[in-house]
Design a protein around this motif. Structure first.
Motif, PDB file in Angstrom:
ATOM      1  N   VAL A 101       1.013  -1.283  -0.043  1.00 49.36           N
ATOM      2  CA  VAL A 101      -0.032  -0.040  -0.328  1.00 49.36           C
ATOM      3  C   VAL A 101       0.871   1.265   0.032  1.00 49.36           C
ATOM      4  O   VAL A 101       1.912   1.494   0.828  1.00 49.36           O
ATOM      5  CB  VAL A 101      -0.785  -0.158   1.158  1.00 49.36           C
ATOM      6  CG1 VAL A 101      -1.720   1.391   1.276  1.00 49.36           C
ATOM      7  CG2 VAL A 101      -1.846  -1.046   1.345  1.00 49.36           C
ATOM      8  N   ILE A 111      -4.546   0.129  -8.509  1.00 52.02           N
ATOM      9  CA  ILE A 111      -5.151  -0.613  -7.547  1.00 52.02           C
ATOM     10  C   ILE A 111      -4.158  -1.799  -6.834  1.00 52.02           C
ATOM     11  O   ILE A 111      -4.230  -1.870  -5.794  1.00 52.02           O
ATOM     12  CB  ILE A 111      -6.227  -1.614  -8.390  1.00 52.02           C
ATOM     13  CG1 ILE A 111      -7.650  -0.641  -8.497  1.00 52.02           C
ATOM     14  CG2 ILE A 111      -6.930  -2.528  -7.314  1.00 52.02           C
ATOM     15  CD1 ILE A 111      -8.579  -1.159  -9.238  1.00 52.02           C
ATOM     16  N   THR A 114      -3.029  -0.710  -3.680  1.00 50.96           N
ATOM     17  CA  THR A 114      -3.788  -0.410  -2.568  1.00 50.96           C
ATOM     18  C   THR A 114      -4.179  -1.573  -1.892  1.00 50.96           C
ATOM     19  O   THR A 114      -3.584  -2.665  -2.258  1.00 50.96           O
ATOM     20  CB  THR A 114      -5.147   0.393  -3.026  1.00 50.96           C
ATOM     21  OG1 THR A 114      -5.788  -0.602  -4.155  1.00 50.96           O
ATOM     22  CG2 THR A 114      -4.666   1.534  -4.159  1.00 50.96           C
ATOM     23  N   ASP A 115      -5.171  -1.467  -1.004  1.00 49.43           N
ATOM     24  CA  ASP A 115      -5.561  -2.692  -0.239  1.00 49.43           C
ATOM     25  C   ASP A 115      -7.129  -3.063  -0.778  1.00 49.43           C
ATOM     26  O   ASP A 115      -7.551  -4.100  -0.291  1.00 49.43           O
ATOM     27  CB  ASP A 115      -5.861  -2.348   1.252  1.00 49.43           C
ATOM     28  CG  ASP A 115      -6.644  -1.109   1.464  1.00 49.43           C
ATOM     29  OD1 ASP A 115      -7.246  -0.609   0.730  1.00 49.43           O
ATOM     30  OD2 ASP A 115      -6.646  -0.867   2.933  1.00 49.43           O
ATOM     31  N   ARG A 116      -7.394  -2.477  -2.019  1.00 56.92           N
ATOM     32  CA  ARG A 116      -8.495  -2.968  -2.523  1.00 56.92           C
ATOM     33  C   ARG A 116      -8.389  -4.336  -3.483  1.00 56.92           C
ATOM     34  O   ARG A 116      -7.295  -4.661  -3.525  1.00 56.92           O
ATOM     35  CB  ARG A 116      -8.978  -1.897  -3.654  1.00 56.92           C
ATOM     36  CG  ARG A 116      -9.363  -0.568  -2.979  1.00 56.92           C
ATOM     37  CD  ARG A 116      -9.048   0.746  -3.574  1.00 56.92           C
ATOM     38  NE  ARG A 116      -9.958   0.516  -4.905  1.00 56.92           N
ATOM     39  CZ  ARG A 116      -9.862   1.420  -5.943  1.00 56.92           C
ATOM     40  NH1 ARG A 116      -8.926   2.260  -6.007  1.00 56.92           N
ATOM     41  NH2 ARG A 116     -10.600   1.376  -6.915  1.00 56.92           N
ATOM     42  N   PRO A 117      -9.455  -5.015  -3.514  1.00 58.88           N
ATOM     43  CA  PRO A 117      -9.532  -6.128  -4.580  1.00 58.88           C
ATOM     44  C   PRO A 117      -9.107  -5.748  -5.781  1.00 58.88           C
ATOM     45  O   PRO A 117      -9.547  -4.687  -6.466  1.00 58.88           O
ATOM     46  CB  PRO A 117     -11.167  -6.642  -4.286  1.00 58.88           C
ATOM     47  CG  PRO A 117     -11.902  -5.587  -4.007  1.00 58.88           C
ATOM     48  CD  PRO A 117     -11.011  -4.583  -3.183  1.00 58.88           C
ATOM     49  N   GLY A 147      -7.205 -11.019   4.715  1.00 56.95           N
ATOM     50  CA  GLY A 147      -7.417 -10.960   3.291  1.00 56.95           C
ATOM     51  C   GLY A 147      -6.226 -10.797   2.773  1.00 56.95           C
ATOM     52  O   GLY A 147      -5.185 -11.422   2.956  1.00 56.95           O
ATOM     53  N   GLY A 148      -6.274 -10.531   1.425  1.00 53.43           N
ATOM     54  CA  GLY A 148      -5.253 -10.660   0.432  1.00 53.43           C
ATOM     55  C   GLY A 148      -5.158 -12.043  -0.210  1.00 53.43           C
ATOM     56  O   GLY A 148      -4.050 -12.491  -0.746  1.00 53.43           O
ATOM     57  N   ARG A 263      -7.195 -11.088  -6.538  1.00 53.72           N
ATOM     58  CA  ARG A 263      -6.743 -10.847  -5.418  1.00 53.72           C
ATOM     59  C   ARG A 263      -7.991 -10.133  -4.426  1.00 53.72           C
ATOM     60  O   ARG A 263      -8.473  -9.202  -4.921  1.00 53.72           O
ATOM     61  CB  ARG A 263      -5.772  -9.643  -5.219  1.00 53.72           C
ATOM     62  CG  ARG A 263      -4.990  -9.484  -3.786  1.00 53.72           C
ATOM     63  CD  ARG A 263      -4.196  -8.441  -3.643  1.00 53.72           C
ATOM     64  NE  ARG A 263      -4.636  -7.191  -3.689  1.00 53.72           N
ATOM     65  CZ  ARG A 263      -4.053  -5.981  -4.056  1.00 53.72           C
ATOM     66  NH1 ARG A 263      -2.698  -5.966  -3.968  1.00 53.72           N
ATOM     67  NH2 ARG A 263      -4.748  -4.682  -3.793  1.00 53.72           N
ATOM     68  N   SER A 264      -8.163 -10.676  -3.453  1.00 57.00           N
ATOM     69  CA  SER A 264      -9.173 -10.349  -2.508  1.00 57.00           C
ATOM     70  C   SER A 264      -8.587  -8.776  -1.769  1.00 57.00           C
ATOM     71  O   SER A 264      -7.441  -8.661  -1.661  1.00 57.00           O
ATOM     72  CB  SER A 264      -9.770 -11.245  -1.461  1.00 57.00           C
ATOM     73  OG  SER A 264      -8.460 -11.404  -0.358  1.00 57.00           O
ATOM     74  N   ALA A 265      -9.481  -7.918  -1.203  1.00 51.70           N
ATOM     75  CA  ALA A 265      -8.998  -6.912  -0.438  1.00 51.70           C
ATOM     76  C   ALA A 265      -8.414  -7.357   0.957  1.00 51.70           C
ATOM     77  O   ALA A 265      -8.594  -8.678   1.204  1.00 51.70           O
ATOM     78  CB  ALA A 265     -10.275  -6.088   0.136  1.00 51.70           C
TER      79      ALA A 265
END
Length: 290
Positions: A101, A111, A114-117, A147-148, A263-265
């Motif tokens: 991030v 994206i 970031t920590d977004r999906p 997550g991740g 990738r998931s959040a």
């Protein structure tokens, strides 16, 4: 050149399909190979990794090496013929990207940083043909608090399932103008890129170029392409056993021929160092010559 990906060669495809399904892993656990040090594999470790790569174009290695060192993915890649890094403008000086991030600077607008999906894609889908991403290493230094996770799918298996449903899907997705990435003006360097989803390299290997993003993507609007894209979206959203879920922990990594992945959040723990992965993207396809 004889290839199972020729739509007019049903017999070759039948033989390849039979072997592909017989060799397919049954779970994400089958993808994992324990190694002592990714930078210097033993022959036994190399052979186990090569077995997974032959079967499904990907492997997850797990090691006790937790160093924050970009030499880990670089030296691993070299053992499999990966030498020509795609030194994109957001990568480090050595051509390897820190995927973490970023709260400021240019990267925070993209994206992956970031920590977004991140939706289903193959890497470098926006690159010009002379910078096609064929191989990739994604190495985990630190995981997130939660997550991740990644979903993974062999692009050859996606081809197989789509061709089984309707060969016209493949024909549509092999059109030279099936998917267009519009020009990006803020970077000043990226022209519009049109190309197929499925294509073959000079040796007859299958390559996939795809993103499930709906913004900044232009699909060819003929009925065959619209139907094929919808079929691919359904496949990736289905409960097919050929989609594997994986969570990379420190010392683990993904080595692959640029397979489909998402990738998931995720959430970082503010009391611990943030999630960090190294991403090495190559113009080479993995070579199993050792």
């Amino acid at each position: 050149m004889s290839t199972p990906f020729d739509l007019d060669d049903a017999e070759n495809y039948r033989r390849w399909r039979e072997q592909k399904l017989a060799d397919a892993p049954n779970s994400a656990d089958e993808l994992v190979v324990e190694v002592r040090d990714p930078r210097a594999l033993t022959q036994i470790e190399y052979d186990a990794i090569a077995d997974r790569l032959r079967r499904c174009n990907m492997v997850i290695y797990a090691s006790p090496v937790h160093d924050a060192d970009t030499e880990i993915p670089r030296l691993l890649g070299l053992q499999f013929g990966l030498a020509h890094l795609d030194a994109n403008w957001l990568a480090g000086e050595d051509g390897i990207s820190e995927i973490r991030v970023f709260d400021n600077g240019t990267r925070q607008h993209y994206i992956p940083y970031t920590d977004r999906p991140i939706k289903w894609h193959t890497d470098g889908y926006y690159n010009p043909p002379d910078r096609t991403i064929r191989g990739m290493v994604l190495h985990c230094v630190r995981s997130a608090s939660s997550g991740g996770e990644n979903q993974l799918m062999d692009h050859e298996m996606a081809y197989l399932l789509l061709r089984d449903e309707d060969p016209r899907h493949i024909r549509a997705l092999m059109q030279a103008d099936a998917m267009t990435i519009p020009e990006r003006v803020d970077e000043g360097v990226r022209a519009a890129q049109s190309g197929p989803v499925f294509s073959l390299d000079a040796a007859g290997n299958l390559h996939m170029r795809y993103t499930a993003r709906t913004r900044s993507i232009e699909w060819k609007q003929d009925s065959a392409t619209v139907a094929a894209v919808a079929a691919l979206e359904r496949l990736l959203a289905s409960d097919t056993p050929h989609v594997f879920k994986a969570h990379l922990e420190p010392g683990m990594g993904l080595l692959c021929n640029n397979v489909l992945h998402d990738r998931s959040a995720f959430v970082d723990d503010p009391t611990h160092p943030p999630r960090l992965l190294y991403r090495a993207r190559y113009l080479d396809r993995i070579s199993l010559a050792r």
